[in-house]
Design an enzyme around this catalytic site. Structure first.
Site, short mmCIF file in Angstrom:
data_model
loop_
_atom_site.label_atom_id
_atom_site.label_comp_id
_atom_site.label_asym_id
_atom_site.label_seq_id
_atom_site.Cartn_x
_atom_site.Cartn_y
_atom_site.Cartn_z
N HIS A 192 -4.74 -2.83 -0.78
CA HIS A 192 -4.66 -1.94 -1.54
C HIS A 192 -3.82 -1.93 -2.97
CE1 HIS A 192 -5.90 1.04 1.88
NE2 HIS A 192 -4.73 0.37 3.05
N HIS B 135 -7.26 -6.45 4.21
CA HIS B 135 -7.29 -5.67 2.74
C HIS B 135 -6.06 -5.36 2.37
CE1 HIS B 135 -7.65 -2.16 5.64
NE2 HIS B 135 -7.04 -1.53 5.19
#
Ligand code: 5GP
Ligand code: ZN
Length: 143
Positions: A102, A100
């Site tokens: 950010h 992921h």
């Protein structure tokens, strides 16, 4: 999809999220525990643990989404800048084992540090050590 991955379950709709963006390959949603207003996570829909696990096309799709979403997020929350990062592996602080990105909005005077703040004990390499590192990386590049 893996049943024990919280982000796979979010993509599947088993766990609710505030969806920012979605396309065939990529999903983006608000971080439930934001570092700043607008903190967004951008993930591939397919389960891959680390950046280096992504097939090339998917890493392009992921970064294209980050590229498109960043200015929109900055505008939406009136941010002055953004810090964009990946905790790529547990030693780097990755807690959710589904890669992921950010996107963290930043504001003048917000008191946060730059990415350089992650390492309090920096090396001080000699020229020879920098050269050796360069050679090692060059040999490891596989493309
Ligand atoms: P990591 O430390 O793995 O890079 O970051 C994981 C991020 O996922 C954290 O910032 C955390 O707040 C966020 N997060 C963990 N669980 C959930 C969840 O169920 N929903 C949402 N929206 N974010 C989550
Ligand atoms: Zn997953």
């Amino acid at each position: 999809m893996t049943d024990d991955c919280i982000f796979c379950r979010i993509i599947d709709g088993d766990i609710p999220s505030r969806t920012v963006y979605e396309d065939e390959d990529v999903f983006a949603f608000l971080d439930v525990n934001p570092l700043a207003t607008g903190h967004t996570l951008v993930i591939p829909k397919a389960h891959h643990e680390r950046l280096d696990d992504l097939p090339e096309g998917l890493s392009s799709s992921l970064f294209d989404a980050v590229h498109a979403l960043t200015p929109a997020i900055e505008t939406a929350v009136n941010a002055d800048a953004t810090t964009i990062g990946i905790n790529n592996g547990p030693a780097a602080g990755q807690e959710v084992p589904h890669v992921h990105v950010h996107i963290v909005p930043r504001f003048e005077g917000d008191g946060g540090g730059p990415i350089h703040a992650i390492e309090p004990d920096r090396p001080d390499p000699s020229d020879d050590e920098l050269d050796a590192t360069l050679v090692a990386i060059g040999e490891a590049i596989d493309r």
